[in-house]
Design a protein around this motif. Structure first.
Motif, PDB file in Angstrom:
ATOM      1  N   ILE A 108      81.530  19.356   7.474  1.00  0.00           N
ATOM      2  CA  ILE A 108      81.747  19.809   6.014  1.00  0.00           C
ATOM      3  C   ILE A 108      80.875  20.996   5.844  1.00  0.00           C
ATOM      4  CG2 ILE A 108      81.231  19.479   3.404  1.00  0.00           C
ATOM      5  CD1 ILE A 108      81.932  16.267   4.139  1.00  0.00           C
ATOM      6  N   TRP A 109      79.679  20.935   6.441  1.00  0.00           N
ATOM      7  CA  TRP A 109      78.834  22.041   6.341  1.00  0.00           C
ATOM      8  C   TRP A 109      79.455  23.372   6.961  1.00  0.00           C
ATOM      9  CZ3 TRP A 109      74.813  22.833  10.549  1.00  0.00           C
ATOM     10  CH2 TRP A 109      73.999  24.155  10.513  1.00  0.00           C
ATOM     11  N   ARG A 110      79.840  23.107   8.113  1.00  0.00           N
ATOM     12  CA  ARG A 110      80.250  24.447   9.039  1.00  0.00           C
ATOM     13  C   ARG A 110      81.729  24.780   8.417  1.00  0.00           C
ATOM     14  NH1 ARG A 110      77.504  25.204  13.355  1.00  0.00           N
ATOM     15  NH2 ARG A 110      76.048  23.793  14.214  1.00  0.00           N
ATOM     16  N   ILE A 111      82.699  24.161   8.056  1.00  0.00           N
ATOM     17  CA  ILE A 111      83.831  24.572   7.506  1.00  0.00           C
ATOM     18  C   ILE A 111      83.573  25.286   6.130  1.00  0.00           C
ATOM     19  CG2 ILE A 111      86.045  23.820   6.850  1.00  0.00           C
ATOM     20  CD1 ILE A 111      86.270  21.997   9.057  1.00  0.00           C
ATOM     21  N   GLY A 112      82.816  24.574   5.305  1.00  0.00           N
ATOM     22  CA  GLY A 112      82.630  24.880   4.012  1.00  0.00           C
ATOM     23  C   GLY A 112      82.104  26.321   4.005  1.00  0.00           C
ATOM     24  N   THR A 113      80.932  26.414   4.938  1.00  0.00           N
ATOM     25  CA  THR A 113      80.470  27.836   4.735  1.00  0.00           C
ATOM     26  C   THR A 113      81.293  28.835   5.366  1.00  0.00           C
ATOM     27  OG1 THR A 113      78.328  26.557   5.706  1.00  0.00           O
ATOM     28  CG2 THR A 113      78.711  29.234   6.029  1.00  0.00           C
ATOM     29  N   LEU A 137      72.302  16.135   2.354  1.00  0.00           N
ATOM     30  CA  LEU A 137      73.167  15.242   3.089  1.00  0.00           C
ATOM     31  C   LEU A 137      72.711  14.578   4.330  1.00  0.00           C
ATOM     32  CD1 LEU A 137      76.857  16.538   2.521  1.00  0.00           C
ATOM     33  CD2 LEU A 137      75.825  14.319   1.503  1.00  0.00           C
ATOM     34  N   GLY A 138      71.667  15.316   4.751  1.00  0.00           N
ATOM     35  CA  GLY A 138      71.090  14.686   6.114  1.00  0.00           C
ATOM     36  C   GLY A 138      69.826  15.425   6.713  1.00  0.00           C
ATOM     37  N   VAL A 139      68.547  14.710   6.879  1.00  0.00           N
ATOM     38  CA  VAL A 139      67.580  15.327   7.104  1.00  0.00           C
ATOM     39  C   VAL A 139      67.595  16.169   8.544  1.00  0.00           C
ATOM     40  CG1 VAL A 139      65.866  14.012   5.658  1.00  0.00           C
ATOM     41  CG2 VAL A 139      66.655  13.428   7.894  1.00  0.00           C
ATOM     42  N   LYS A 140      68.375  15.696   9.124  1.00  0.00           N
ATOM     43  CA  LYS A 140      68.512  16.261  10.687  1.00  0.00           C
ATOM     44  C   LYS A 140      68.948  17.435  10.686  1.00  0.00           C
ATOM     45  CE  LYS A 140      69.376  11.604  13.100  1.00  0.00           C
ATOM     46  NZ  LYS A 140      70.202  11.057  14.225  1.00  0.00           N
ATOM     47  N   ARG A 141      69.845  18.070   9.692  1.00  0.00           N
ATOM     48  CA  ARG A 141      70.216  19.211   9.665  1.00  0.00           C
ATOM     49  C   ARG A 141      69.601  20.196   8.470  1.00  0.00           C
ATOM     50  NH1 ARG A 141      73.892  15.793   9.433  1.00  0.00           N
ATOM     51  NH2 ARG A 141      75.327  15.315  11.235  1.00  0.00           N
ATOM     52  N   TYR A 142      68.661  19.590   8.025  1.00  0.00           N
ATOM     53  CA  TYR A 142      67.941  20.264   6.858  1.00  0.00           C
ATOM     54  C   TYR A 142      67.647  21.819   6.979  1.00  0.00           C
ATOM     55  CZ  TYR A 142      64.616  21.492   3.027  1.00  0.00           C
ATOM     56  OH  TYR A 142      63.999  21.973   1.949  1.00  0.00           O
ATOM     57  N   TYR A 174      59.169  15.552   6.988  1.00  0.00           N
ATOM     58  CA  TYR A 174      59.857  14.120   6.624  1.00  0.00           C
ATOM     59  C   TYR A 174      59.767  13.298   8.040  1.00  0.00           C
ATOM     60  CZ  TYR A 174      63.557  11.061   5.301  1.00  0.00           C
ATOM     61  OH  TYR A 174      64.316   9.670   5.092  1.00  0.00           O
ATOM     62  N   GLY A 175      58.712  12.477   7.932  1.00  0.00           N
ATOM     63  CA  GLY A 175      58.204  11.700   8.944  1.00  0.00           C
ATOM     64  C   GLY A 175      58.581  12.338  10.324  1.00  0.00           C
ATOM     65  N   GLU A 176      58.978  11.438  11.097  1.00  0.00           N
ATOM     66  CA  GLU A 176      59.231  11.842  12.612  1.00  0.00           C
ATOM     67  C   GLU A 176      60.157  12.887  12.865  1.00  0.00           C
ATOM     68  OE1 GLU A 176      60.615   8.379  14.680  1.00  0.00           O
ATOM     69  OE2 GLU A 176      58.624   7.176  14.120  1.00  0.00           O
ATOM     70  N   GLN A 177      61.121  13.121  11.734  1.00  0.00           N
ATOM     71  CA  GLN A 177      62.013  14.309  11.926  1.00  0.00           C
ATOM     72  C   GLN A 177      61.361  15.484  11.936  1.00  0.00           C
ATOM     73  OE1 GLN A 177      65.201  14.516  12.359  1.00  0.00           O
ATOM     74  NE2 GLN A 177      65.214  12.096  12.444  1.00  0.00           N
ATOM     75  N   THR A 178      59.932  15.643  11.408  1.00  0.00           N
ATOM     76  CA  THR A 178      59.299  16.874  11.547  1.00  0.00           C
ATOM     77  C   THR A 178      58.958  17.293  12.979  1.00  0.00           C
ATOM     78  OG1 THR A 178      58.239  16.406   9.376  1.00  0.00           O
ATOM     79  CG2 THR A 178      57.075  18.141  10.760  1.00  0.00           C
ATOM     80  N   THR A 179      58.586  16.178  13.955  1.00  0.00           N
ATOM     81  CA  THR A 179      58.400  16.522  15.333  1.00  0.00           C
ATOM     82  C   THR A 179      59.384  16.693  16.102  1.00  0.00           C
ATOM     83  OG1 THR A 179      56.300  14.862  14.926  1.00  0.00           O
ATOM     84  CG2 THR A 179      57.293  15.522  17.209  1.00  0.00           C
ATOM     85  N   ALA A 180      60.585  16.163  15.506  1.00  0.00           N
ATOM     86  CA  ALA A 180      61.958  16.387  16.190  1.00  0.00           C
ATOM     87  C   ALA A 180      62.481  17.905  16.293  1.00  0.00           C
ATOM     88  CB  ALA A 180      62.946  15.357  15.683  1.00  0.00           C
ATOM     89  N   GLN A 181      62.377  18.376  14.944  1.00  0.00           N
ATOM     90  CA  GLN A 181      62.816  19.762  14.547  1.00  0.00           C
ATOM     91  C   GLN A 181      61.510  20.773  14.507  1.00  0.00           C
ATOM     92  OE1 GLN A 181      65.070  19.909  11.125  1.00  0.00           O
ATOM     93  NE2 GLN A 181      65.690  17.817  11.339  1.00  0.00           N
ATOM     94  N   ASP A 182      60.799  20.646  15.644  1.00  0.00           N
ATOM     95  CA  ASP A 182      59.570  21.449  15.675  1.00  0.00           C
ATOM     96  C   ASP A 182      60.118  23.062  15.971  1.00  0.00           C
ATOM     97  OD1 ASP A 182      56.715  22.045  15.863  1.00  0.00           O
ATOM     98  OD2 ASP A 182      56.930  22.638  18.113  1.00  0.00           O
TER      99      ASP A 182
END
Length: 394
Positions: A108-113, A137-142, A174-182
């Motif tokens: 939705i993000w890619r097509i909508g954009t 909609l999702g912290v992984k893509r924030y 956002y918790g562990e997501q901060t490290t994952a998205q360093d």
């Protein structure tokens, strides 16, 4: 525009079945001039293959079919039709399959954009709203959505809004997501550094045009932007990658404050660190800096030699070739003097040096002969053409 952005606000109420997708009745088009779409792109049994023996539900098949329609509309640049199908495809966020439900926000993000960037009735307000919805909609893509939102704002000249969004994203945790998205977070900070550099250049220009107390206050603001930009730009170029815009801005900052040792270290690391991918521009930046510093020809040639191995056709190879010719002649003459050849030959250059010079002279004569021949033949052709013209006129 009754767009899918508005649909996000109120939810979809249309009844939509698989059969309505195939006959086109599910789409409530606002323009009767648009033709109906039929998409026999693939045989029906190939469009929705089952995996691991599990049969897709009617809901999943319907949404897959809708996605096919959206993709076809995008390929044909039918942005309105794609937006109308998108209002229906949003229901996939409620998919019973956890895997598809997790993947839906990305689609939705890619097509909508894509739709919002090209639709003639799209506005910056709609794009801002859509981006904010996608962030939630999702912290992984924030952070990725934040970056794309910033790019869109910059393309529309909204620099202050872009800077504000980067500042908000920089403080995101956002918790562990901060490290994952360093890495994404460092990229956010790097683009914020680019905008700090942009503000620094504006202050530098203003300072050069002012005098007295006003110039002092502007200089303080300029130095503040310098510190912010330098910290963020320095961090991103430590990560292996191609960071040309960031490196150029950082070097410009350092050279303005005459921190040449830091510039040398940064550019040398960027060009020669084996962890970084091969990048011709890295060697170009290093060469240009050394040339500005008045380094020796030997040092400059060593940089250009490596650039020649990467890109033999680079425009700087003209300078490299000129340096090689001068260096070769100098080494021949120097070698003759050191070996005592001049004394043994009565003060004359060695046979090798003489032969080399004669060869260069011979080639130059050939070029001059060709040049004169071309000029003579050109004028002769012009004269013949002129005589023919006068003869026909007579």
């Amino acid at each position: 525009m009754d767009s899918f952005v508005e649909q996000l606000k109120r939810g979809t109420e249309e009844e939509f079945t698989e059969e309505s997708v195939w006959n086109g009745s599910a789409v409530n088009t606002t323009s009767s001039s648009l033709p109906a779409i039929y998409l026999p792109l693939l045989p029906r049994y190939l469009r929705h293959p089952t995996t691991r023996g599990r049969k897709a539900t009617e809901f999943q098949e319907t949404k897959e079919a809708c996605l096919n329609y959206i993709q076809d509309a995008l390929l044909q640049h039918q942005w309105q039709r794609a937006a109308e199908f998108m209002t229906i495809y949003l229901e996939t966020l409620e998919n019973t399959s956890a895997e598809k439900r997790m993947a839906a926000p990305e689609v939705i993000w890619r097509i909508g954009t894509e739709i919002l960037c090209h639709h003639s009735k799209s506005s910056i307000e709609e794009f801002n709203y859509f981006a904010e919805q996608m962030k939630n909609l999702g912290v992984k893509r924030y952070l990725k959505v934040c970056l794309e939102h910033v790019f869109h704002l910059l393309c529309n000249g909204l620099i202050d809004e872009a800077y504000q969004n980067l500042s908000l994203a920089e403080g995101w945790r956002y918790g562990e997501q901060t490290t994952a998205q360093d890495k994404e977070l460092k990229l956010i900070q790097a683009y914020k550094g680019l905008l700090d550099y942009y503000n620094w250049t504006k202050k530098r220009k203003a300072m050069l045009e002012l005098d007295g107390n006003f110039a002092d206050s502007v200089e303080q603001e300029m130095h503040s932007f310098f510190r912010q930009a330098a910290v963020n730009l320095k961090e991103i170029i430590k990560i292996p990658g191609v960071w040309d815009p960031f490196v150029k801005c950082y070097v410009d900052l350092l050279e303005f404050y005459e921190d040449y040792d830091e510039v040398r270290q940064v550019l040398s690391e960027y060009a020669y660190n084996s962890k970084f991918p091969p990048n011709p521009n890295a060697h170009v930046y290093y060469y240009q800096f050394l040339k500005r510093q008045g380094e020796s020809k030997k040092t400059l040639m060593s940089v250009l030699k490596i650039l020649h191995e990467i890109v033999p056709s680079h425009e700087l190879m003209l300078e490299y070739n000129a340096m090689l010719q001068k260096s070769t002649l100098a080494s021949i003459l120097t070698g003759s003097r050191r070996s005592g050849t001049l004394e043994r030959t009565g003060g004359q250059p060695s046979t090798l040096a003489t032969t080399w010079r004669k060869e260069i002279g011979r080639k130059m004569k050939v070029l001059l002969v060709k040049k004169h021949w071309w000029l003579e033949s050109c004028w002769e052709e012009i004269a013949n053409t002129s005589n023919m013209f006068h003869t026909k006129a007579a």
